[in-house]
Design a protein around this motif. Structure first.
Motif: not given
Length: 167
Positions: A27-34, A36-46, A56-64
């Motif tokens: 459970d502690a291991q999140i998919d690296p693609r997810s 990366a998508l969270v980082q992309e979402g955080r940058a877009a939000q900033a 990007a955040l919804e895509s991150a949740l679809a991946v993991d």
């Protein structure tokens, strides 16, 4: 003959369970693609591009779907759009993954205050104080939001009777 059939069935069951358990990730291991998508979402939000951040955040949740950070960031976006009900639901999803997440508890409490659910917000504050015994910033922020109370809406002001002007 009867013992052989039962032992064969038990051996088959053990083999199939052990094989399926080896294929699962912890459970502690999140998919690296997810991540990366969270980082992309955080940058877009900033950068102020809320739509791209949301996508990007919804895509991150679809991946993991176990990516708690994506739930918290989506909830923050919902609160920014004055959607406290959606924010509460998203924070609840994050808290299902980690019940002691202080940021999610604080954010959910603030969204509850915005919705007018003061008792539930106070319950979140009590939980934060239980988790963080040595004066947390999250507890201070939520306590201030509770003290301030829910925001006054246009409909709430329209419902108030006008007081006559004194001569």
């Amino acid at each position: 003959m009867r013992v052989t059939a039962i032992s064969a069935a038990a051996a088959l069951m053990v083999l199939s369970v052990s094989t399926s358990l080896m294929a699962q990730r912890p459970d502690a291991q999140i998919d690296p693609r997810s991540i990366a998508l969270v980082q992309e979402g955080r940058a877009a939000q900033a950068a102020g591009n809320i739509e791209a951040a949301n996508d990007a955040l919804e895509s991150a949740l679809a991946v993991d779907p176990r990516n708690r950070e994506a739930f918290v960031l989506l909830a923050e976006i919902a609160r920014g759009r004055n959607l406290p009900g959606k924010a509460i639901r998203l924070y609840r999803e994050a808290l299902l993954l980690e019940p002691n997440d202080l940021a999610a508890l604080r954010g959910q409490g603030e969204a509850m205050v915005a919705k007018g659910a003061m008792e539930r917000a106070k319950a979140n504050l009590a939980k934060i104080k239980t988790i963080c015994t040595a004066g947390c910033n999250d507890a201070t922020i939520l306590a201030a939001a509770i003290a301030k109370g829910p925001p006054v809406t246009a409909t709430a002001q329209a419902d108030k009777p006008e007081t006559p002007a004194k001569p």
